[in-house]
Design a protein around this motif. Structure first.
Motif, PDB file in Angstrom:
ATOM      1  N   ASN A  42       0.861  -1.185   0.000  1.00  0.00           N
ATOM      2  CA  ASN A  42       0.000   0.000   0.000  1.00  0.00           C
ATOM      3  C   ASN A  42       0.899   1.237   0.000  1.00  0.00           C
ATOM      4  OD1 ASN A  42      -1.881   1.999   0.384  1.00  0.00           O
ATOM      5  ND2 ASN A  42      -2.621   1.271   2.359  1.00  0.00           N
ATOM      6  N   ASN A  43       0.867   2.002  -1.109  1.00  0.00           N
ATOM      7  CA  ASN A  43       1.777   3.138  -1.248  1.00  0.00           C
ATOM      8  C   ASN A  43       1.195   4.456  -0.724  1.00  0.00           C
ATOM      9  OD1 ASN A  43      -0.033   3.936  -3.217  1.00  0.00           O
ATOM     10  ND2 ASN A  43       1.264   3.334  -4.935  1.00  0.00           N
ATOM     11  N   THR A  44       0.205   4.370   0.152  1.00  0.00           N
ATOM     12  CA  THR A  44      -0.339   5.591   0.749  1.00  0.00           C
ATOM     13  C   THR A  44       0.726   6.281   1.604  1.00  0.00           C
ATOM     14  OG1 THR A  44      -2.178   6.515   2.019  1.00  0.00           O
ATOM     15  CG2 THR A  44      -1.229   4.495   2.867  1.00  0.00           C
ATOM     16  N   LYS A  45       0.566   7.585   1.752  1.00  0.00           N
ATOM     17  CA  LYS A  45       1.526   8.376   2.533  1.00  0.00           C
ATOM     18  C   LYS A  45       0.786   9.081   3.666  1.00  0.00           C
ATOM     19  CE  LYS A  45       5.355  11.554   1.661  1.00  0.00           C
ATOM     20  NZ  LYS A  45       6.033  12.375   0.643  1.00  0.00           N
ATOM     21  N   VAL A  46       1.353   9.014   4.854  1.00  0.00           N
ATOM     22  CA  VAL A  46       0.742   9.646   6.031  1.00  0.00           C
ATOM     23  C   VAL A  46       1.027  11.145   5.991  1.00  0.00           C
ATOM     24  CG1 VAL A  46       0.697   9.689   8.559  1.00  0.00           C
ATOM     25  CG2 VAL A  46       1.112   7.542   7.362  1.00  0.00           C
TER      26      VAL A  46
ATOM     27  N   THR B 195       2.991  14.420  13.399  1.00  0.00           N
ATOM     28  CA  THR B 195       2.857  13.032  12.951  1.00  0.00           C
ATOM     29  C   THR B 195       1.763  12.362  13.780  1.00  0.00           C
ATOM     30  OG1 THR B 195       5.203  12.949  12.414  1.00  0.00           O
ATOM     31  CG2 THR B 195       4.068  10.834  12.644  1.00  0.00           C
ATOM     32  N   PRO B 196       0.755  11.766  13.128  1.00  0.00           N
ATOM     33  CA  PRO B 196      -0.409  11.267  13.885  1.00  0.00           C
ATOM     34  C   PRO B 196      -0.169   9.899  14.524  1.00  0.00           C
ATOM     35  CG  PRO B 196      -0.752  10.949  11.542  1.00  0.00           C
ATOM     36  CD  PRO B 196       0.577  11.637  11.670  1.00  0.00           C
ATOM     37  N   LEU B 197       0.764   9.853  15.472  1.00  0.00           N
ATOM     38  CA  LEU B 197       0.987   8.589  16.184  1.00  0.00           C
ATOM     39  C   LEU B 197      -0.291   8.204  16.924  1.00  0.00           C
ATOM     40  CD1 LEU B 197       4.529   9.058  17.820  1.00  0.00           C
ATOM     41  CD2 LEU B 197       3.968   7.900  15.680  1.00  0.00           C
TER      42      LEU B 197
ATOM     43  N   LYS C  20       8.877  11.156  11.808  1.00  0.00           N
ATOM     44  CA  LYS C  20       8.528  11.649  10.463  1.00  0.00           C
ATOM     45  C   LYS C  20       8.967  10.649   9.403  1.00  0.00           C
ATOM     46  CE  LYS C  20       8.491  16.596  11.336  1.00  0.00           C
ATOM     47  NZ  LYS C  20       9.153  17.888  11.090  1.00  0.00           N
ATOM     48  N   GLU C  21      10.086   9.997   9.661  1.00  0.00           N
ATOM     49  CA  GLU C  21      10.591   9.003   8.703  1.00  0.00           C
ATOM     50  C   GLU C  21      10.059   7.605   9.020  1.00  0.00           C
ATOM     51  OE1 GLU C  21      14.244   6.245   7.608  1.00  0.00           O
ATOM     52  OE2 GLU C  21      14.546   7.718   9.188  1.00  0.00           O
ATOM     53  N   ARG C  22      10.078   7.220  10.299  1.00  0.00           N
ATOM     54  CA  ARG C  22       9.792   5.833  10.650  1.00  0.00           C
ATOM     55  C   ARG C  22       8.303   5.500  10.668  1.00  0.00           C
ATOM     56  NH1 ARG C  22      13.833   2.674  12.775  1.00  0.00           N
ATOM     57  NH2 ARG C  22      12.308   1.051  12.353  1.00  0.00           N
ATOM     58  N   TYR C  23       7.436   6.512  10.808  1.00  0.00           N
ATOM     59  CA  TYR C  23       5.992   6.254  10.738  1.00  0.00           C
ATOM     60  C   TYR C  23       5.515   6.487   9.294  1.00  0.00           C
ATOM     61  CZ  TYR C  23       1.197   5.856  12.436  1.00  0.00           C
ATOM     62  OH  TYR C  23      -0.093   5.436  12.663  1.00  0.00           O
TER      63      TYR C  23
END
Length: 349
Positions: A59-63, A154-156, A169-172
């Protein structure tokens, strides 16, 4: 099946608060559907299970930075606004969740940023905590996105009990994230590093991409005991011609087709022909997969360990079988696997 059958007790110390040191060093539980065997591996060992011409669908969606903190006009009361999805780009209308909801009424103005860089007006109630808001912003689309990027967080998920850090920002975000629109990462994909993908490709494994923008539908609590009565919130998905060609070739050749994540699986199962093949499709899906269910496309699944009584756990039970899934979860608790978004992975083959 009943919702109460998907309950389990999880020690809070098993909820991962940070990602593994490197993406592919998460643990991987391998669950064999035919024999019921359970193996304990490291994620990079996934290389041993797939061969030339097998396919992985991601799934190539981006947060996007969906969580904003602001103030209410006049009172200055602190508020949290969680952006769900853009309803109308020219008018900057958004579907959001607000907290505390009881204080935020239609007509209220909300201010964001130290210098009120962003102002929004509440124009409708949608659910108990849901609102439609309009951002009052004069700049162009790029300027608006830049402000959201600056002010948004970032919506953790709430069960990660810390403030987001620069690393998140990178890992999620998956390494192959392309199309912005998700409010939560497709977490099964977080375990793939660029190097691991390259090594799989060298082995001959093909990658196909789908898009499903993870929204509230995936996470809204199920509130009915009878699962057949649950209605999923619709989420945007897209499967293109290129992906269908890769997947259908593998299907006709009886190769392994692995869905990387439950969101990918929903996109695949929302795009099936009468002959059980994948077809190009784009739109909104509210497909809720629960046992019993005949899967059409993927014959293996990589997924994280999910919250009790969620649509995600229920889908895994539909794929792997209820008894085997619940046994795997008890084993994961005993073996101290890390759970949820930043946790370890499980592969069902």
């Amino acid at each position: 099946m009943k919702l109460s059958q998907f309950k389990f007790d999880l020690p809070l110390n098993l909820i991962a608060q940070h990602p593994a040191k490197t993406r592919e060093e998460s643990r991987l539980m391998v669950v064999h559907r035919d024999s019921g065997k359970i193996e304990h591996k490291i994620f990079r060992d996934i290389l041993d299970y797939y061969d030339d011409k097998d396919v992985m669908v991601v799934n190539n969606t981006k947060v996007f930075p969906a969580r904003l903190y602001g103030r209410k006009e006049k009172t200055g009361a602190k508020i949290e606004v969680f952006l769900l999805r853009e309803l109308n780009k020219p008018n900057r209308l958004w579907d959001v969740i607000v907290d505390p909801a009881r204080k935020i009424r239609v007509g209220n103005k909300l201010y964001f940023g130290d210098n009120d860089e962003l102002v929004a007006e509440v124009i409708d109630n949608t659910t108990s905590r849901g609102r439609t808001i309009r951002f009052l912003f004069d700049g162009d689309e790029q300027a608006f996105k830049n402000v959201l990027e600056l002010l948004g967080e970032t919506p953790l998920p709430k069960y990660i009990k810390r403030k987001p850090e620069e690393e998140d920002k990178e890992r999620y975000q998956t390494v192959y994230a392309k199309y912005e629109g998700a409010v939560a990462a497709p977490t099964a994909g977080l375990h793939f590093s660029r190097e691991l993908i390259k090594r799989l490709e060298i082995k001959g494994v093909k990658f196909a991409e789908a898009t499903l923008h993870t929204g509230l539908g995936t996470f809204r609590p199920i509130e009915v005991e009878d699962l057949s009565k649950h209605k999923m919130d619709a989420e945007y998905f897209r499967v293109d011609e290129f992906a269908t060609q890769i997947v259908n070739k593998a299907k006709t050749e009886r190769r392994k087709i692995c869905s990387i994540g439950t969101t990918t699986m929903r996109a695949l199962e929302s795009s099936v022909t009468a002959q059980g093949l994948l077809k190009p499709a784009e739109g909104w899906t509210n497909l809720f997969i629960h046992p019993p269910y005949d899967f059409n496309i993927a014959n293996s699944l990589v997924t994280n360990f999910h919250l009790p009584k969620t649509s995600l756990l229920i889908m895994v039970c539909a794929f792997a079988g209820y008894d085997l899934t619940m046994e795997a979860y008890q084993t994961a608790i005993k073996e101290k696997y890390r759970f949820f978004s930043y946790g370890d992975a499980m592969m069902v083959i």
